[in-house]
Enzyme design. Structure first.
Site, PDB file in Angstrom:
ATOM      1  N   SER A  42       0.662  -1.385  -0.004  1.00  0.00           N
ATOM      2  CA  SER A  42       0.013  -0.022  -0.028  1.00  0.00           C
ATOM      3  C   SER A  42       0.942   1.146  -0.010  1.00  0.00           C
ATOM      4  O   SER A  42       0.435   2.371  -0.465  1.00  0.00           O
ATOM      5  CB  SER A  42      -1.047  -0.104   1.518  1.00  0.00           C
ATOM      6  OG  SER A  42      -0.259   0.039   2.373  1.00  0.00           O
ATOM      7  N   ASP A 350      -4.076   7.353   8.028  1.00  0.00           N
ATOM      8  CA  ASP A 350      -5.131   6.729   8.479  1.00  0.00           C
ATOM      9  C   ASP A 350      -4.999   5.580   9.518  1.00  0.00           C
ATOM     10  O   ASP A 350      -5.922   4.332   9.818  1.00  0.00           O
ATOM     11  CB  ASP A 350      -5.995   5.903   7.348  1.00  0.00           C
ATOM     12  CG  ASP A 350      -5.040   4.976   6.347  1.00  0.00           C
ATOM     13  OD1 ASP A 350      -3.838   4.913   7.196  1.00  0.00           O
ATOM     14  OD2 ASP A 350      -5.162   4.453   5.632  1.00  0.00           O
ATOM     15  N   HIS A 353      -1.027   4.332   7.083  1.00  0.00           N
ATOM     16  CA  HIS A 353      -0.271   5.005   5.896  1.00  0.00           C
ATOM     17  C   HIS A 353      -0.003   6.459   5.985  1.00  0.00           C
ATOM     18  O   HIS A 353      -0.589   6.985   7.133  1.00  0.00           O
ATOM     19  CB  HIS A 353      -1.288   4.771   4.411  1.00  0.00           C
ATOM     20  CG  HIS A 353      -1.827   3.443   4.218  1.00  0.00           C
ATOM     21  ND1 HIS A 353      -2.963   3.302   4.561  1.00  0.00           N
ATOM     22  CD2 HIS A 353      -1.205   2.404   3.651  1.00  0.00           C
ATOM     23  CE1 HIS A 353      -3.086   1.777   4.274  1.00  0.00           C
ATOM     24  NE2 HIS A 353      -1.872   1.257   3.713  1.00  0.00           N
TER      25      HIS A 353
END
Length: 388
Positions: A42, A350, A353
């Site tokens: 991610s 969040d 990240h």
């Protein structure tokens, strides 16, 4: 004064590189990378997981794309800034069939990916089934079929890379964090996670060698960040007071990340011996991210251990109501996982990240080669290590 010192440091690095790195006029012209092929999780996913399992919801993307853009971030990622700096468009996710253009490369990263395949489904663990070996299989298929399709002419010539782009491309890697955290969430001890890191490295080296066998020559490899400073780790995997460092991070998890990075650096060194035509650059993003988190105020950031987008708890992180999360109240959906007022001064987006602002700060520190081995800038990453 700090700006002047930094410019002087970069000048010294460039001079050092020009002396040590063999090849024609190192400082005369940067490498020309016609394409970037990215592999990762991610930290560099530009839409892979969203295409496969559903779009990352708003407010993801709000700071730059003004809406969801496949990234688990309020805006751009480090890989986006890499593409920008090389004069290339943002990378389309290989898995995204809508609006994608691959003429300047492709992104095989998906959020939740690991180097070592996981024996769980994404519904069970949250980790992607698209591990690094699968990403290579996708690249292998893309390499072969893109040329068959491109040779059909027409619109395909403007959507797919030329054959020579694969040997001249920059291959970027940002993966490994989830190999560590996946163990923790299966109640594996830090010692047990350390024990399987060598196997993770073997699998990583295999993929690099496979890409090399297909003509890849320039590799830009990020190490893993300080996972013990991430809100979701600190919230879900609490440690004793004595295991918390003076900045509030969980030391045991950061120590394993540093061990992983040592083994990764060793693996890159071995790859230089095994792959004589490859230029492999190891990039220490751990040090950059840890500096940002531990000296946040100095660099204009606040609340370094809190998530910008979330709901409740010590770190504004709640595993049951994540960023963009909603609940129903009397039949009406209510947004609970809201963004903070100013993501530009926050480091964590969040709970997992980084924000666009933090990603840009990290990129600005690594692009000049200050945290690279060998110490050469991104634009010179086609230059081989002096040991060659």
């Amino acid at each position: 004064m700090e700006s002047l010192r930094r410019r002087l440091a970069v000048a010294v690095i460039m001079l050092f590189s020009a002396v040590l790195v063999p090849g024609p006029a190192f400082g005369a012209a940067p490498c020309h990378f016609p394409a970037v092929f990215n592999f990762g999780d991610s930290n560099s996913d530009t839409g892979g997981l969203s295409a496969a399992f559903g779009q990352a919801p708003p407010p993801n993307g709000e700071s730059y794309f003004h809406g969801p853009a496949g990234r688990y971030c309020d805006g751009r990622l480090v890989i986006d800034f890499i593409a920008e700096s090389l004069g290339l468009p943002y990378l389309s996710a290989f898995l995204d069939a809508l609006g994608s253009n691959f003429i300047h490369g492709a992104n095989f990263a998906t959020a939740g990916s690991t180097i070592r395949p996981q024996n769980t489904t994404i519904q069970q663990s949250g980790y992607s089934p698209i591990s690094l070996n699968i990403q290579f299989y996708q690249f292998n298929d893309f390499h072969r079929r893109s040329q068959i399709i491109r040779n059909q002419g027409g619109v395909f010539k403007n959507l797919l890379p030329e054959a020579e782009a694969f040997s001249r491309a920059l291959y970027t890697f940002d993966i490994g964090q989830n190999d560590l955290t996946a163990g923790y969430f299966l109640n594996v001890t830090t010692d047990q996670v350390r024990a399987y890191v060598p196997d993770v490295m073997d699998q990583f080296k295999t993929v690099i060698k496979d890409i090399y066998d297909q003509g890849g020559r320039s590799f830009w490899i990020h190490n893993t960040g300080p996972v013990g400073c991430l809100p979701y780790i600190m919230d879900l995997l609490p440690v004793t007071a004595g295991q918390v460092d003076k900045y509030g991070c969980s030391s045991p998890y950061n120590e394993v990340a540093q061990y992983f990075n040592k083994k990764l650096r060793d693996a890159v060194a071995q790859l230089r011996l095994d792959l004589p035509l490859a230029a492999l650059t190891y990039v220490d993003v751990y040090s950059v991210k840890y500096t940002l988190i531990t000296q946040a105020n100095r660099y204009g950031f606040v609340h370094p251990l809190m998530a910008c987008c979330g709901h409740g708890g010590k770190y504004n992180y709640n595993k049951n109501v994540g960023c963009g999360g909603k609940i129903k109240v009397n039949g009406t959906e209510v947004l609970l996982g809201k963004s903070c007022k100013n993501p530009a001064v926050m480091i964590n987006w969040d709970g997992v990240h980084y924000t666009q602002a933090a990603n840009k700060w990290v990129f600005d520190r690594i692009v000049d080669g200050s945290f690279s081995d060998p110490p050469i800038p991104l634009g010179m990453a086609c230059r081989r290590h002096p040991s060659h």
